[in-house]
Design an enzyme around this catalytic site. Structure first.
Site, PDB file in Angstrom:
ATOM      1  N   CYS A  84     -12.373 -17.464  77.266  1.00  0.00           N
ATOM      2  CA  CYS A  84     -11.081 -16.971  77.760  1.00  0.00           C
ATOM      3  C   CYS A  84     -11.264 -15.738  78.653  1.00  0.00           C
ATOM      4  CB  CYS A  84     -10.144 -16.744  76.584  1.00  0.00           C
ATOM      5  SG  CYS A  84      -8.439 -16.895  77.062  1.00  0.00           S
ATOM      6  N   HIS A 179     -10.441 -21.251  73.037  1.00  0.00           N
ATOM      7  CA  HIS A 179     -11.033 -20.423  71.963  1.00  0.00           C
ATOM      8  C   HIS A 179     -11.686 -21.290  70.883  1.00  0.00           C
ATOM      9  CE1 HIS A 179      -9.268 -16.438  73.015  1.00  0.00           C
ATOM     10  NE2 HIS A 179      -8.417 -17.213  73.668  1.00  0.00           N
ATOM     11  N   GLU A 181     -13.619 -20.426  68.651  1.00  0.00           N
ATOM     12  CA  GLU A 181     -13.767 -19.661  67.397  1.00  0.00           C
ATOM     13  C   GLU A 181     -12.506 -19.736  66.532  1.00  0.00           C
ATOM     14  OE1 GLU A 181     -13.065 -18.511  70.287  1.00  0.00           O
ATOM     15  OE2 GLU A 181     -11.758 -16.751  70.161  1.00  0.00           O
TER      16      GLU A 181
HETATM   17  N1  GLN Z   1      -5.668 -14.400  80.722  1.00  0.00           N
HETATM   18  C1  GLN Z   1      -6.246 -13.350  79.956  1.00  0.00           C
HETATM   19  C2  GLN Z   1      -7.022 -12.367  80.813  1.00  0.00           C
HETATM   20  O1  GLN Z   1      -7.504 -12.668  81.857  1.00  0.00           O
HETATM   21  C3  GLN Z   1      -7.201 -13.866  78.893  1.00  0.00           C
HETATM   22  C4  GLN Z   1      -6.446 -14.262  77.680  1.00  0.00           C
HETATM   23  C5  GLN Z   1      -7.301 -14.431  76.444  1.00  0.00           C
HETATM   24  O2  GLN Z   1      -8.493 -14.082  76.400  1.00  0.00           O
HETATM   25  N2  GLN Z   1      -6.700 -14.928  75.388  1.00  0.00           N
HETATM   26  O3  GLN Z   1      -7.184 -11.256  80.408  1.00  0.00           O
END
Ligand code: GLN
Length: 197
Positions: A84, A179, A181
């Site tokens: 992410c 995610h 995890e």
């Molecule tokens: N879109 C978010 C960012 O770029 C990431 C969101 C997340 O890690 N859950 O910071």
């Protein structure tokens, strides 16, 4: 063997738990450590950059002097998984929002990212996605998730959701928009542990 999880912000504990479970499944003996300051990254054999908020995380990693250490180790070929916000940080190029806020990226993977690809419509959702090499779909949890909009020639696309790239690998680097995890399925953490530089 020692695996480091950047522990400045975001989903740290969940990765630590998933890594220990995956290590046990594979009968591997390793220590998983949280990284809050410089000096630890060079002692690690693999690294995880977790989800969170990529601007904050990137700035904290710079401030603590962790970013240059990660870049150095990445070039030595140790496996690095970014989930992410971690995917955003691994990228060489961001979207307009990334450029306008001048958020520091590690710039390791030959990918361009859309920071909030799935953000506005639906803040968070769960969805099965096909993952290269897996014999059944992986239940992916997306939270304000980014996606990959362009990939260089050395990048292998591992998964797509509705036509958008949500997982990719470039040699020792693994980037996931979702995610792994946050589910009990350990296949992606196992895949990561199998990666060689
Ligand atoms: N879109 C978010 C960012 O770029 C990431 C969101 C997340 O890690 N859950 O910071």
């Amino acid at each position: 063997m020692r695996i480091g999880v950047i522990a400045l912000q975001g989903n740290v504990e969940e990765h630590v738990i998933a890594l220990y479970r995956a290590l046990k499944l594979k009968n591997l003996d390793a220590e998983v450590v949280g990284i809050k300051h410089k000096g630890i990254v060079p002692t690690c054999d693999a690294l995880v950059v977790p989800g969170g908020e990529s601007t904050t995380l990137g700035r904290l990693m710079e401030r603590e002097g962790i970013s240059p250490e990660i870049k150095k180790e990445a070039n030595f070929g140790i496996p690095i998984m970014g989930t992410c916000a971690g995917l955003v940080l691994l990228a060489k190029q961001g979207d307009r929002q990334v450029e306008q806020t001048r958020q520091p990226l590690l710039g390791l993977m030959d990918i361009k990212v859309n920071r909030n690809a799935f953000g506005r419509q639906r803040e968070s959702f769960e969805c099965p996605v096909d993952f290269n090499g897996f014999d059944s779909p992986f239940n992916a949890v997306f939270i304000r998730a980014p996606c990959i909009t362009e990939t260089g020639k050395d990048v292998e696309i591992l998964s797509k959701h509705n036509g958008s790239i949500v997982a990719a690998r470039q040699k020792n680097l693994l980037a996931l928009a979702f995610h792994p995890e946050l589910t009990d399925d350990l296949r992606i953490h196992e895949y990561f542990l199998n990666m060689k530089g």
